[in-house]
Scaffold this motif. Structure first.
Motif, short mmCIF file in Angstrom:
data_model
loop_
_atom_site.label_atom_id
_atom_site.label_comp_id
_atom_site.label_asym_id
_atom_site.label_seq_id
_atom_site.Cartn_x
_atom_site.Cartn_y
_atom_site.Cartn_z
N LEU A 100 0.84 -1.20 0.00
CA LEU A 100 0.00 0.00 0.00
C LEU A 100 0.87 1.24 0.00
O LEU A 100 1.78 1.38 0.82
CB LEU A 100 -0.90 -0.01 1.24
CG LEU A 100 -1.89 1.13 1.41
CD1 LEU A 100 -2.89 1.18 0.26
CD2 LEU A 100 -2.62 0.98 2.74
N ARG A 101 0.60 2.14 -0.92
CA ARG A 101 1.35 3.40 -0.97
C ARG A 101 1.01 4.25 0.25
O ARG A 101 -0.10 4.17 0.78
CB ARG A 101 1.03 4.18 -2.25
CG ARG A 101 1.57 3.49 -3.48
CD ARG A 101 1.35 4.31 -4.71
NE ARG A 101 1.88 3.60 -5.88
CZ ARG A 101 1.85 4.10 -7.10
NH1 ARG A 101 1.32 5.30 -7.33
NH2 ARG A 101 2.34 3.41 -8.09
N LYS A 102 1.94 5.09 0.66
CA LYS A 102 1.76 5.92 1.85
C LYS A 102 0.55 6.83 1.74
O LYS A 102 -0.10 7.13 2.73
CB LYS A 102 3.01 6.75 2.13
CG LYS A 102 4.15 5.93 2.64
CD LYS A 102 5.37 6.79 2.92
CE LYS A 102 6.51 5.91 3.38
NZ LYS A 102 7.72 6.69 3.63
N ASP A 103 0.24 7.27 0.51
CA ASP A 103 -0.90 8.18 0.34
C ASP A 103 -2.22 7.42 0.13
O ASP A 103 -3.23 8.03 -0.16
CB ASP A 103 -0.65 9.14 -0.82
CG ASP A 103 -0.57 8.46 -2.18
OD1 ASP A 103 -0.71 7.21 -2.26
OD2 ASP A 103 -0.35 9.17 -3.18
N TYR A 104 -2.19 6.08 0.28
CA TYR A 104 -3.37 5.23 0.15
C TYR A 104 -4.00 5.28 -1.24
O TYR A 104 -5.16 4.93 -1.42
CB TYR A 104 -4.43 5.59 1.20
CG TYR A 104 -4.02 5.26 2.61
CD1 TYR A 104 -4.54 4.15 3.27
CD2 TYR A 104 -3.11 6.04 3.29
CE1 TYR A 104 -4.15 3.84 4.56
CE2 TYR A 104 -2.71 5.74 4.58
CZ TYR A 104 -3.24 4.64 5.21
OH TYR A 104 -2.86 4.32 6.48
N SER A 105 -3.24 5.71 -2.23
CA SER A 105 -3.79 5.86 -3.57
C SER A 105 -3.84 4.56 -4.36
O SER A 105 -4.65 4.41 -5.27
CB SER A 105 -2.98 6.88 -4.36
OG SER A 105 -1.64 6.41 -4.55
N LYS A 106 -2.96 3.60 -4.01
CA LYS A 106 -2.85 2.40 -4.84
C LYS A 106 -2.06 1.33 -4.09
O LYS A 106 -1.28 1.62 -3.20
CB LYS A 106 -2.10 2.78 -6.13
CG LYS A 106 -1.99 1.68 -7.14
CD LYS A 106 -1.27 2.18 -8.38
CE LYS A 106 -1.12 1.02 -9.36
NZ LYS A 106 -0.32 1.39 -10.51
#
Length: 178
Positions: A100-106
């Protein structure tokens, strides 16, 4: 894989906000739409691989039927993602991993080789197979780098959303073009 909620004919996975970790795999019954916990990644991958031809149902699990309460409820206590149906099961010795990307985008998909190396692309997989002839019989089509869809309504409000700096840059570019 991460959490997942899917349409009745889809499989699913579940994970807490803990980045790069899956705490529960789940599938939704095609008949009653209840969520059922799937015990292992291997079992989950088998369900997901043949989901269209053999939709998941409660009676697929021993001593379980649609009249029984759901194992887990879709809610915002964890991040849910929808994995695509019919993705191939990872080849023997390999493991599909999602980060999971830190910005929760993908979620970024990787394959972990039997030697422990993380591979991010089909080209890297092809190079690994070429360098390791013992894996020569594995088809590149056995690897799928599709990213599951993150269910936005389950992302914590306190989560690091995409930077507004990028939004400001887009606004500035638009203003300069006018």
């Amino acid at each position: 894989m991460k959490d997942a909620q899917e349409t009745p004919k889809s499989s699913s996975k579940v994970s807490k906000v803990k980045q790069g970790s899956v705490d529960i795999y789940a599938a939704q019954c095609n008949n009653c739409l209840k969520w059922r916990v799937i015990d292992t990644l291997e079992e989950f991958e088998e369900i997901r691989e043949k989901l269209t031809e053999k939709p998941f149902s409660c009676n697929r699990k021993a001593k379980l039927c649609c009249e029984d309460p759901a194992d887990i409820e879709y809610d915002a206590t964890r991040i849910w993602v929808i994995d695509k149906p019919n993705l191939p099961k990872a080849p023997e010795g390999f493991r599909r991993s999602l980060v999971l990307r830190k910005d929760y985008s993908k979620l970024d998909p990787y394959y972990i080789t039997p030697t422990g190396k993380a591979l991010r692309t089909r080209n890297e997989i092809a190079a690994f197979i070429k360098a390791n002839p013992e894996y020569e019989g594995i088809a590149l089509s056995s690897f799928n780098f599709s990213s599951p869809k993150i269910m936005e309504d389950t992302i914590p409000e306190t989560a690091g959303k995409k930077s507004s700096a990028n939004a400001n840059k887009r606004i500035k570019i638009l203003k300069d073009d006018v």
